[in-house]
Write an enzyme that holds these catalytic residues in place. Sequence first.
Site, mmCIF file in Angstrom:
data_model
loop_
_atom_site.group_PDB
_atom_site.id
_atom_site.type_symbol
_atom_site.label_atom_id
_atom_site.label_comp_id
_atom_site.label_asym_id
_atom_site.label_seq_id
_atom_site.Cartn_x
_atom_site.Cartn_y
_atom_site.Cartn_z
ATOM 1 N N ARG A 167 51.720 41.050 32.329
ATOM 2 C CA ARG A 167 51.771 41.993 33.282
ATOM 3 C C ARG A 167 52.703 43.250 32.929
ATOM 4 O O ARG A 167 53.837 42.860 32.783
ATOM 5 C CB ARG A 167 52.381 41.195 34.720
ATOM 6 C CG ARG A 167 52.406 42.337 35.859
ATOM 7 C CD ARG A 167 51.192 42.887 36.128
ATOM 8 N NE ARG A 167 51.239 43.716 37.640
ATOM 9 C CZ ARG A 167 51.639 44.787 37.834
ATOM 10 N NH1 ARG A 167 52.122 45.527 36.616
ATOM 11 N NH2 ARG A 167 51.611 45.216 39.054
ATOM 12 N N GLU B 157 43.146 47.958 42.248
ATOM 13 C CA GLU B 157 42.536 46.508 41.996
ATOM 14 C C GLU B 157 41.118 46.485 41.811
ATOM 15 O O GLU B 157 40.488 47.319 42.134
ATOM 16 C CB GLU B 157 42.726 45.840 43.356
ATOM 17 C CG GLU B 157 44.399 45.535 43.646
ATOM 18 C CD GLU B 157 44.685 44.290 42.864
ATOM 19 O OE1 GLU B 157 44.273 43.859 41.923
ATOM 20 O OE2 GLU B 157 45.969 44.174 42.895
ATOM 21 N N ARG C 286 53.273 35.067 34.624
ATOM 22 C CA ARG C 286 52.622 36.163 33.678
ATOM 23 C C ARG C 286 54.239 36.744 33.027
ATOM 24 O O ARG C 286 54.961 36.949 33.478
ATOM 25 C CB ARG C 286 52.002 37.224 34.353
ATOM 26 C CG ARG C 286 50.571 36.901 34.876
ATOM 27 C CD ARG C 286 49.783 37.830 35.763
ATOM 28 N NE ARG C 286 50.828 38.486 36.810
ATOM 29 C CZ ARG C 286 50.296 39.434 37.703
ATOM 30 N NH1 ARG C 286 49.183 39.829 37.443
ATOM 31 N NH2 ARG C 286 51.011 39.793 38.786
#
Length: 365
Positions: free
Chosen positions: A120, A128, A172
Amino acid sequence: MARSNHLFRHLNAALCLWRTFPHTLTGLGAGKILVCGMLVVALALPGVAGAQTTPAFVARIERADVTTTPPPTADLAAATSAGNQAPSLPEGALDRAVVKNVVDGDTIDVSLNGRTRRIRLIGVDTPETTHPSRPVECFGREASRFLSELVSGQTVLLESDPSQGDRDRYNRLLRFVWLPDGRLVNYEIIAQGYGFEYTFRTPYKYHEQFKAAQRAARETQAGLWAPDACNGERTSATATPQPATTPHATPAEGSGALPPSFNRCRTDRNAAKAPNMPVAIVGINKRSEEVTLRNVSSEPVNLDRWIMCSFKGSQVHEGVGGVLAPGETRTFKHTGGKSIWNNRENDPGGLYDAQGRLVSYWPDR
């Protein structure tokens, strides 16, 4: 009379300089006032004027003044440019990784030390495209495409930031991603108008530069800041609507969807209430470290950012992701380092969606 005309002409020349460059002569220091006084005297005296009132001499004076005392707008532009310098590649060793997949505009999968890791990007948030409960947002597909063109197949350098921690709640890795040519991918996304600056709780290393990049992108109406694109909004009249059948489905109303309860893979109080919809845990092979999931709904389900937990050791089964078609069953092998499933004792498992809601529970009886 000739001398008076000569003086009159050159006094006019001095006055012309004043009218043409008022910002240049305003606020001059004592040294410059003396120079200007000498210029006026030189212009007034014919014996000296012949040597120093040539157009070239006047031009040199004008150029010198304009260069040393720029107008206020030039000062502002220079200051803005200086505050918007891209970060420089840090000295010291950084982890090398190969980009294998672009999940969306701010998330990638890389091969790091022989294992697949999800990254990330720190300090940036893009519209999104894969969120399980939101429609595709304005400029989301463009952001994903931009990142793909920038990093796909590249060998990149990964920089961590102690102020942000090593991982986020979805396990992440949190990193700055550097290209081989020294560009910082996180920064480029913001500077070129494909994402927003994003600060999570604590300012990160390049916080000020990212903020400046966003201001510049907004002022120049780059990318998603353009009025005919998104005008800086995540949704707009031109945003792509979500199709009726989507690969980002979540449990439908009435399916027993629970409120968020993810707690770092600790035993979940909602275990007995898990709806086992739209995805169910079919089985867990603890010896081979494999989890089998089935899409029991009538719509595709995107498992990116979902979390599979081993409750016994409060550990994450890495490697779950991608889209499950309706009715599809798929096995996901643990891609992390050491084994996490307990072979000697009961080790229940739980599957969480991207919002941290318990979707399915496996009691291991």
